[in-house]
Design a protein around this motif. Structure first.
Motif, PDB file in Angstrom:
ATOM      1  N   MET A  30      15.861  -1.665   4.148  1.00  0.00           N
ATOM      2  CA  MET A  30      15.263  -0.388   3.782  1.00  0.00           C
ATOM      3  C   MET A  30      15.611   0.061   2.365  1.00  0.00           C
ATOM      4  SD  MET A  30      13.326   0.967   6.142  1.00  0.00           S
ATOM      5  CE  MET A  30      13.274   2.109   7.495  1.00  0.00           C
ATOM      6  N   ARG A  31      16.850  -0.170   1.970  1.00  0.00           N
ATOM      7  CA  ARG A  31      17.246   0.241   0.620  1.00  0.00           C
ATOM      8  C   ARG A  31      16.339  -0.415  -0.420  1.00  0.00           C
ATOM      9  NH1 ARG A  31      21.257   2.249  -2.527  1.00  0.00           N
ATOM     10  NH2 ARG A  31      21.335   1.336  -4.592  1.00  0.00           N
ATOM     11  N   LYS A  32      16.158  -1.719  -0.299  1.00  0.00           N
ATOM     12  CA  LYS A  32      15.307  -2.430  -1.262  1.00  0.00           C
ATOM     13  C   LYS A  32      13.853  -1.991  -1.146  1.00  0.00           C
ATOM     14  CE  LYS A  32      18.051  -6.638  -1.918  1.00  0.00           C
ATOM     15  NZ  LYS A  32      18.065  -8.120  -1.797  1.00  0.00           N
ATOM     16  N   ILE A  33      13.384  -1.787   0.075  1.00  0.00           N
ATOM     17  CA  ILE A  33      11.985  -1.429   0.280  1.00  0.00           C
ATOM     18  C   ILE A  33      11.645  -0.122  -0.436  1.00  0.00           C
ATOM     19  CG2 ILE A  33      10.317  -0.675   2.015  1.00  0.00           C
ATOM     20  CD1 ILE A  33      11.632  -2.711   3.938  1.00  0.00           C
ATOM     21  N   TYR A  34      12.501   0.891  -0.287  1.00  0.00           N
ATOM     22  CA  TYR A  34      12.201   2.195  -0.892  1.00  0.00           C
ATOM     23  C   TYR A  34      12.557   2.247  -2.374  1.00  0.00           C
ATOM     24  CZ  TYR A  34      10.526   4.358   3.333  1.00  0.00           C
ATOM     25  OH  TYR A  34       9.752   4.668   4.412  1.00  0.00           O
ATOM     26  N   SER A  35      13.579   1.523  -2.791  1.00  0.00           N
ATOM     27  CA  SER A  35      13.935   1.552  -4.213  1.00  0.00           C
ATOM     28  C   SER A  35      12.987   0.711  -5.059  1.00  0.00           C
ATOM     29  CB  SER A  35      15.383   1.084  -4.407  1.00  0.00           C
ATOM     30  OG  SER A  35      15.550  -0.242  -3.953  1.00  0.00           O
ATOM     31  N   LYS A  36      12.324  -0.287  -4.457  1.00  0.00           N
ATOM     32  CA  LYS A  36      11.382  -1.121  -5.204  1.00  0.00           C
ATOM     33  C   LYS A  36       9.962  -0.527  -5.220  1.00  0.00           C
ATOM     34  CE  LYS A  36      11.334  -5.615  -5.036  1.00  0.00           C
ATOM     35  NZ  LYS A  36      11.727  -5.993  -6.399  1.00  0.00           N
ATOM     36  N   ALA A  37       9.692   0.403  -4.327  1.00  0.00           N
ATOM     37  CA  ALA A  37       8.354   0.995  -4.260  1.00  0.00           C
ATOM     38  C   ALA A  37       8.008   1.695  -5.564  1.00  0.00           C
ATOM     39  CB  ALA A  37       8.273   1.973  -3.098  1.00  0.00           C
ATOM     40  N   GLU A  38       6.770   1.543  -5.984  1.00  0.00           N
ATOM     41  CA  GLU A  38       6.300   2.205  -7.198  1.00  0.00           C
ATOM     42  C   GLU A  38       6.332   3.722  -7.035  1.00  0.00           C
ATOM     43  OE1 GLU A  38       2.877   0.793 -10.187  1.00  0.00           O
ATOM     44  OE2 GLU A  38       2.100   1.611  -8.313  1.00  0.00           O
ATOM     45  N   ASN A  39       6.109   4.163  -5.814  1.00  0.00           N
ATOM     46  CA  ASN A  39       6.065   5.592  -5.524  1.00  0.00           C
ATOM     47  C   ASN A  39       6.400   5.775  -4.051  1.00  0.00           C
ATOM     48  OD1 ASN A  39       5.413   8.401  -6.004  1.00  0.00           O
ATOM     49  ND2 ASN A  39       3.518   8.052  -4.861  1.00  0.00           N
ATOM     50  N   VAL A  40       7.129   6.852  -3.731  1.00  0.00           N
ATOM     51  CA  VAL A  40       7.343   7.225  -2.338  1.00  0.00           C
ATOM     52  C   VAL A  40       6.432   8.408  -2.036  1.00  0.00           C
ATOM     53  CG1 VAL A  40       8.973   8.186  -0.664  1.00  0.00           C
ATOM     54  CG2 VAL A  40       9.682   6.320  -2.161  1.00  0.00           C
ATOM     55  N   VAL A  41       5.581   8.219  -1.048  1.00  0.00           N
ATOM     56  CA  VAL A  41       4.622   9.250  -0.652  1.00  0.00           C
ATOM     57  C   VAL A  41       5.216  10.044   0.501  1.00  0.00           C
ATOM     58  CG1 VAL A  41       2.295   9.708   0.198  1.00  0.00           C
ATOM     59  CG2 VAL A  41       2.701   7.781  -1.346  1.00  0.00           C
ATOM     60  N   ILE A  42       5.487  11.320   0.267  1.00  0.00           N
ATOM     61  CA  ILE A  42       6.075  12.195   1.275  1.00  0.00           C
ATOM     62  C   ILE A  42       4.944  12.964   1.965  1.00  0.00           C
ATOM     63  CG2 ILE A  42       7.562  14.201   1.641  1.00  0.00           C
ATOM     64  CD1 ILE A  42       9.157  13.254  -0.851  1.00  0.00           C
ATOM     65  N   TRP A  43       4.824  12.784   3.260  1.00  0.00           N
ATOM     66  CA  TRP A  43       3.785  13.461   4.027  1.00  0.00           C
ATOM     67  C   TRP A  43       4.442  14.523   4.909  1.00  0.00           C
ATOM     68  CZ3 TRP A  43      -1.100  14.662   4.472  1.00  0.00           C
ATOM     69  CH2 TRP A  43      -1.634  15.067   5.698  1.00  0.00           C
ATOM     70  N   LEU A  44       4.176  15.807   4.597  1.00  0.00           N
ATOM     71  CA  LEU A  44       4.757  16.906   5.365  1.00  0.00           C
ATOM     72  C   LEU A  44       3.942  17.261   6.601  1.00  0.00           C
ATOM     73  CD1 LEU A  44       5.908  19.393   2.566  1.00  0.00           C
ATOM     74  CD2 LEU A  44       7.163  17.494   3.601  1.00  0.00           C
ATOM     75  N   GLY A  45       2.678  16.851   6.632  1.00  0.00           N
ATOM     76  CA  GLY A  45       1.833  17.168   7.779  1.00  0.00           C
ATOM     77  C   GLY A  45       0.545  17.842   7.350  1.00  0.00           C
ATOM     78  N   GLU A  46      -0.243  18.253   8.332  1.00  0.00           N
ATOM     79  CA  GLU A  46      -1.507  18.912   8.076  1.00  0.00           C
ATOM     80  C   GLU A  46      -1.288  20.270   7.415  1.00  0.00           C
ATOM     81  OE1 GLU A  46      -4.226  17.213   8.247  1.00  0.00           O
ATOM     82  OE2 GLU A  46      -4.939  17.045  10.307  1.00  0.00           O
ATOM     83  N   GLU A  47      -2.308  20.775   6.756  1.00  0.00           N
ATOM     84  CA  GLU A  47      -2.222  22.034   6.029  1.00  0.00           C
ATOM     85  C   GLU A  47      -2.053  23.213   6.980  1.00  0.00           C
ATOM     86  OE1 GLU A  47      -4.843  24.585   2.747  1.00  0.00           O
ATOM     87  OE2 GLU A  47      -5.808  23.043   3.980  1.00  0.00           O
TER      88      GLU A  47
END
Length: 571
Positions: free
Chosen positions: A128-145
């Motif tokens: 997981m450390r490598k997966i998230y640190s290598k990602a170009e961007n982390v997309v945070i989804w808080l939920g529906e509006e």
């Protein structure tokens, strides 16, 4: 309350009549990627899964950070001639994140890990450390509006444009005075409440977000159609922290910790003990993830996830391993009572427990390569810890437990100090002030005189809260300094008791401490621990602070004489 599944288009609301997706065996250090097909809101949702992608040479991708929500996988999406069952919240995220013009490469735990394969889960979580640190961007989804979200997202840049940027030297001084001097809505106005509701969302209580966001190169927050840079939302959280008592308080603490872990990760690195202490504040479906979700914060993986092990065994093995691996007893500073798992040894943290304390008193340390390791022994069943140390005091009397936002309890603490500290030449106010902060200084305060003025400013604030009046001190920005003392004191004292030793020293102890408990230094730790004598053995109660027992990071030499050293068997 709207049923999220019912709000989704029918194409993802009902299972598809195709065969379930067949997962191929992943090679070591390889991952899967989801390629989200193009489409508009009402188009059928479809993906392609790329298997066995070598992580070291992977093409640019984004990683999704979100909550599963209801763990039932009642939605399905098509993947070629097959289908994959997913949760409703993930389906909502993919519908919103889908690009109408080009495919989007994403790493999504729910799809990219074969959740039915325990061995694969163990190996993928270790990556997981490598997966998230290598990602170009982390997309945070808080939920529906929600109804107030647009107001909150519009308010963030307005707030940040009127207030000075936070810095390490600024130290998080309370913002109430700053807000009052700026052209901003008053605290408690709809804009502030809307922002607080953003931080009240379940996302901010999820264990996995800590490493997912802390390790990110860049992160962007999505809430329905609204988008904002994570750093901007985090800055807004820092300004709002402590202003509006609400469900968002723990979220603000979590955001502050994430930002601190992020800074450390790009500097000296994170201490896994600090990360594990933070796990108390978060929720997870699998209680083993209280440990596993924090492992990636350490630059060198110190433990391997094991989802086949029992929860109790994971907690016990983690504690034993860290004592041996780091050669110190720092992990014992995480112990709190009562525990959810009653069968755990008293010296093993139960990270499922509901813990009121906000911070550790003991500082996490790094053992020098040539320093001797902590010498401990375990019983054959590994449930009794034996270590050498010193009994340096006993608790004579205790005050009530301090709860956050209960200023009236501090009146009782004031009276406790007056009754227990004799007028023998020592200044009880100075002892009390140092104890309330556990010996720490406030940011920006460099002298004892300034600290005393901040203490007086804080006392004035308490008096006003209780309907009284005290004249102002001579301290510039009195409200800010008094509020900063209040914030630091609250962080230190919440969930703890004030106590006095038989020698009339003041200290802070766990809520479970009581008269007759022993205050001890164990091994090479500079943190005094509270133990309860039980005949031939001791129960571990927790960490403590005692005024004057530690100097420059070491126990006073007169307290730890060689001839007074003894063994403690702790169960």
């Amino acid at each position: 309350m709207i049923d999220l599944k019912d709000s989704l288009p029918a194409v993802v609301g009902n299972p598809l009549t195709t065969q379930p997706f067949h997962y191929s065996l992943l090679q070591d250090a390889h991952i899967r990627l989801v390629h989200l097909d193009v489409g508009t809101r009402n188009d059928a949702l479809s993906i392609q899964v790329q298997e066995n992608v070598k992580l070291e040479t992977v093409s640019p991708y984004e990683a999704l950070s979100y909550t599963w929500g209801d763990s039932k996988k009642e939605c399905s999406i098509s993947c070629g001639s097959e289908s994959i069952a997913i949760t409703a919240n993930l389906a909502a995220a993919l519908l919103q994140l889908r690009n109408p013009a080009k495919t989007r490469a994403l790493w999504i735990d729910q799809i990219c890990i074969n959740q039915d394969d325990v061995d694969e889960r163990n190996k993928q979580v270790a990556l997981m450390r490598k997966i998230y640190s290598k990602a170009e961007n982390v997309v945070i989804w808080l939920g529906e509006e929600g109804p107030d979200d647009e107001m909150a997202f519009r308010f963030v840049p307005v707030l940040l444009s009127h207030l000075p940027p936070l810095s390490a030297s600024y130290g998080g001084v309370a913002r109430q005075g700053l807000v009052a001097r700026q052209a901003l809505p008053i605290l408690g106005s709809p804009a502030w409440i809307a922002l607080s509701r953003i931080f009240s969302r379940p996302y901010f209580r999820r264990s996995w977000i800590v490493q997912e966001v802390a390790l990110a190169r860049h992160a962007v927050v999505h809430c329905g159609p609204h988008v904002i840079d994570w750093d901007l939302l985090a800055a807004a959280s820092s300004y709002q922290m402590g202003q509006l008592p609400s469900d968002a308080e723990n979220a603000h603490d979590a955001v502050a910790a994430i930002m601190e872990f992020h800074r450390n990760d790009h500097g000296q690195g994170n201490n896994i003990v600090d990360a594990l202490f933070m796990s108390y504040r978060f929720n997870c479906t699998d209680p083993r993830d209280k440990v596993f979700a924090m492992l990636g914060l350490a630059k060198a993986l110190v433990l391997q996830p094991a989802y086949s092990a029992k929860v109790e065994d994971v907690y016990l093995h983690t504690t034993q391993f860290l004592i041996l691996e780091f050669g110190n007893l720092d992990i014992l500073c995480c112990v709190s009572h009562p525990k959810n798992i009653a069968t755990l040894p008293s010296w093993v943290p139960d990270w499922q427990a509901q813990v009121a304390v906000k911070s550790k008193l003991g500082k996490s340390t790094v053992r020098a390569p040539d320093a001797p390791r902590q010498q401990v022994r375990y019983s054959d069943d590994y449930r009794t810890l034996t270590v050498e140390g010193w009994c340096v005091a006993s608790i004579a009397t205790v005050a009530n437990v301090f709860a956050r936002h209960e200023s009236g309890l501090l009146v009782g603490w004031d009276e406790f100090v007056e009754e227990t500290i004799p007028p023998d030449g020592r200044c009880s106010t100075e002892l009390y002030r140092r104890t309330l902060l556990a010996g720490e200084r406030l940011p920006g305060i460099t002298s004892d005189e300034e600290l005393h003025s901040a203490y007086e400013a804080w006392q004035n604030l308490l008096t006003r809260r209780l309907g009284g009046y005290k004249p102002l001190t001579n301290l510039p920005d009195e409200n800010e300094k008094g509020s900063e003392f209040d914030r630091t004191m609250t962080e230190t004292c919440t969930g703890r008791r004030l106590f006095a030793t038989a020698q009339h020293n003041l200290g802070l102890a766990p809520s479970e401490a009581r008269a007759g408990d022993a205050v001890c230094f164990l091994g090479n730790s500079s943190t005094p621990f509270v133990l309860r004598p039980r005949g031939s053995y001791f129960e571990f109660v927790g960490e403590s602070y005692v005024n004057g027992f530690v100097e420059e990071g070491h126990p006073l030499s007169q307290l730890t004489r060689k001839e007074n050293k003894r063994e403690f068997a702790i169960r």
